[in-house]
Scaffold this motif. Structure first.
Motif, mmCIF file in Angstrom:
data_model
loop_
_atom_site.group_PDB
_atom_site.id
_atom_site.type_symbol
_atom_site.label_atom_id
_atom_site.label_comp_id
_atom_site.label_asym_id
_atom_site.label_seq_id
_atom_site.Cartn_x
_atom_site.Cartn_y
_atom_site.Cartn_z
ATOM 1 N N ILE A 2 -20.086 1.723 0.208
ATOM 2 C CA ILE A 2 -19.074 1.874 1.240
ATOM 3 C C ILE A 2 -19.695 1.700 2.618
ATOM 4 O O ILE A 2 -20.862 2.033 2.839
ATOM 5 C CB ILE A 2 -18.394 3.253 1.125
ATOM 6 C CG1 ILE A 2 -17.101 3.287 1.935
ATOM 7 C CG2 ILE A 2 -19.334 4.369 1.496
ATOM 8 C CD1 ILE A 2 -16.246 4.502 1.624
ATOM 9 N N ASP A 3 -18.919 1.173 3.524
ATOM 10 C CA ASP A 3 -19.378 0.910 4.887
ATOM 11 C C ASP A 3 -19.615 2.226 5.619
ATOM 12 O O ASP A 3 -18.799 3.151 5.571
ATOM 13 C CB ASP A 3 -18.314 0.088 5.623
ATOM 14 C CG ASP A 3 -18.856 -0.480 6.919
ATOM 15 O OD1 ASP A 3 -19.794 0.110 7.475
ATOM 16 O OD2 ASP A 3 -18.325 -1.505 7.379
ATOM 17 N N PHE A 4 -20.747 2.330 6.321
ATOM 18 C CA PHE A 4 -21.070 3.554 7.062
ATOM 19 C C PHE A 4 -20.086 3.790 8.206
ATOM 20 O O PHE A 4 -19.838 4.932 8.591
ATOM 21 C CB PHE A 4 -22.504 3.490 7.603
ATOM 22 C CG PHE A 4 -23.544 3.702 6.550
ATOM 23 C CD1 PHE A 4 -23.785 4.971 6.029
ATOM 24 C CD2 PHE A 4 -24.272 2.637 6.054
ATOM 25 C CE1 PHE A 4 -24.736 5.168 5.047
ATOM 26 C CE2 PHE A 4 -25.233 2.825 5.069
ATOM 27 C CZ PHE A 4 -25.465 4.098 4.561
ATOM 28 N N ALA A 5 -19.536 2.727 8.760
ATOM 29 C CA ALA A 5 -18.533 2.884 9.813
ATOM 30 C C ALA A 5 -17.288 3.578 9.266
ATOM 31 O O ALA A 5 -16.661 4.395 9.950
ATOM 32 C CB ALA A 5 -18.167 1.522 10.396
ATOM 33 N N ILE A 6 -16.935 3.261 8.013
ATOM 34 C CA ILE A 6 -15.795 3.920 7.369
ATOM 35 C C ILE A 6 -16.100 5.395 7.153
ATOM 36 O O ILE A 6 -15.257 6.269 7.386
ATOM 37 C CB ILE A 6 -15.466 3.219 6.035
ATOM 38 C CG1 ILE A 6 -14.927 1.809 6.297
ATOM 39 C CG2 ILE A 6 -14.470 4.038 5.222
ATOM 40 C CD1 ILE A 6 -14.614 1.024 5.047
ATOM 41 N N ASN A 142 -12.049 -0.586 0.346
ATOM 42 C CA ASN A 142 -12.169 -2.021 0.586
ATOM 43 C C ASN A 142 -11.945 -2.752 -0.735
ATOM 44 O O ASN A 142 -12.756 -2.647 -1.657
ATOM 45 C CB ASN A 142 -13.550 -2.354 1.148
ATOM 46 C CG ASN A 142 -13.649 -3.812 1.587
ATOM 47 O OD1 ASN A 142 -12.862 -4.652 1.168
ATOM 48 N ND2 ASN A 142 -14.623 -4.108 2.438
ATOM 49 N N ASP A 144 -12.254 -5.698 -1.474
ATOM 50 C CA ASP A 144 -13.204 -6.778 -1.737
ATOM 51 C C ASP A 144 -14.455 -6.273 -2.456
ATOM 52 O O ASP A 144 -15.236 -7.076 -2.969
ATOM 53 C CB ASP A 144 -13.619 -7.466 -0.431
ATOM 54 C CG ASP A 144 -12.460 -8.199 0.224
ATOM 55 O OD1 ASP A 144 -11.559 -8.653 -0.526
ATOM 56 O OD2 ASP A 144 -12.447 -8.291 1.465
ATOM 57 N N ASN A 145 -14.659 -4.965 -2.470
ATOM 58 C CA ASN A 145 -15.830 -4.378 -3.111
ATOM 59 C C ASN A 145 -15.421 -3.620 -4.373
ATOM 60 O O ASN A 145 -14.235 -3.350 -4.597
ATOM 61 C CB ASN A 145 -16.552 -3.424 -2.145
ATOM 62 C CG ASN A 145 -17.074 -4.141 -0.912
ATOM 63 O OD1 ASN A 145 -17.429 -5.319 -0.974
ATOM 64 N ND2 ASN A 145 -17.117 -3.444 0.207
ATOM 65 N N GLN A 150 -17.182 3.047 -4.376
ATOM 66 C CA GLN A 150 -16.500 3.553 -3.179
ATOM 67 C C GLN A 150 -15.802 4.872 -3.467
ATOM 68 O O GLN A 150 -15.919 5.836 -2.700
ATOM 69 C CB GLN A 150 -15.461 2.534 -2.697
ATOM 70 C CG GLN A 150 -16.024 1.214 -2.235
ATOM 71 C CD GLN A 150 -14.932 0.287 -1.742
ATOM 72 O OE1 GLN A 150 -14.437 0.419 -0.614
ATOM 73 N NE2 GLN A 150 -14.527 -0.658 -2.589
#
Length: 207
Positions: A2-6, A142, A144-145, A150
């Motif tokens: 998972i994106d750290f910004a999320i 997301n 796409d992942n 996630q």
């Protein structure tokens, strides 16, 4: 993964939601007040299992189906709410397993399984909780992942945050218990805890 910004947005968002007073937090505070933090842990484990199931179901879409058929919740809501309300009446009358005895050194006999079921039912039988998870979790996924990594990260954060807040509320109840016990107000403490428990029962049934 998972994106750290999320994560930077999700963590404070869920903490704010989790720490806000609700049925589970009120129940945790009540039990912390009457039986102490340590003996309240089984309720917390049950609540966390319920929260995890609600979270998973919210992401895969089962929750949306269940919300379209609210009759699925009625049995758990009414029976669970009625049971908690009955416990509150017993506590108000300084009776039952959860009431604080006049002899403060007396051991309180509570069933870990019963406490765990209280937490589990309170977590899963609240349609508002399902609605919140449906609105909160999907935007942080997301497509796409891969879903499983996630979801694993988000649910881990949810459970750690929820457990921390449950401990916080139970500790607050335990502190209030010591404060009132110093003045010998055991009956008052039972009535406060009983009123809170009855409130949770009504909240659960009417939610």
């Amino acid at each position: 993964m998972i994106d750290f910004a999320i994560l930077a947005v999700f963590i404070p968002t869920f903490f704010f939601v989790s720490v806000t007073p609700g049925m589970c937090m009120t129940l945790s505070m009540t039990l912390g007040m009457t039986i102490g933090v340590r003996r309240s842990l089984p309720m917390m484990w049950g609540e966390l299992i319920g929260v995890a199931l609600v979270s998973i179901a919210s992401v895969i879409g089962v929750a949306a189906i269940m919300l379209n058929y609210p009759a699925i919740f009625l049995f758990l809501k009414y029976v669970g709410g009625g049971y908690l309300f009955w416990l509150g009446i017993q506590m108000w009358r300084s009776r039952g397993k959860l009431a604080i005895p006049d002899n403060l050194d007396e051991e309180v006999d509570t069933s870990p399984i019963g406490l765990a079921m209280q937490g589990f039912v309170t977590a899963i039988a609240n349609p508002k909780g399902w609605a919140f998870m449906i609105s909160l979790l999907p935007p942080f996924i997301n497509t796409d992942n891969a879903l499983v990594p996630q979801l694993s990260v988000l649910i881990t954060i949810i459970l750690i945050t929820e457990f921390s807040c449950l401990l916080l509320y139970a500790s607050g109840g335990s502190t209030l218990r010591r404060f009132l016990q110093q003045r010998g107000n055991v009956q008052m403490l039972n009535r406060i805890a009983g009123s809170l428990m009855m409130g949770v029962g009504v909240w659960l049934a009417a939610g």
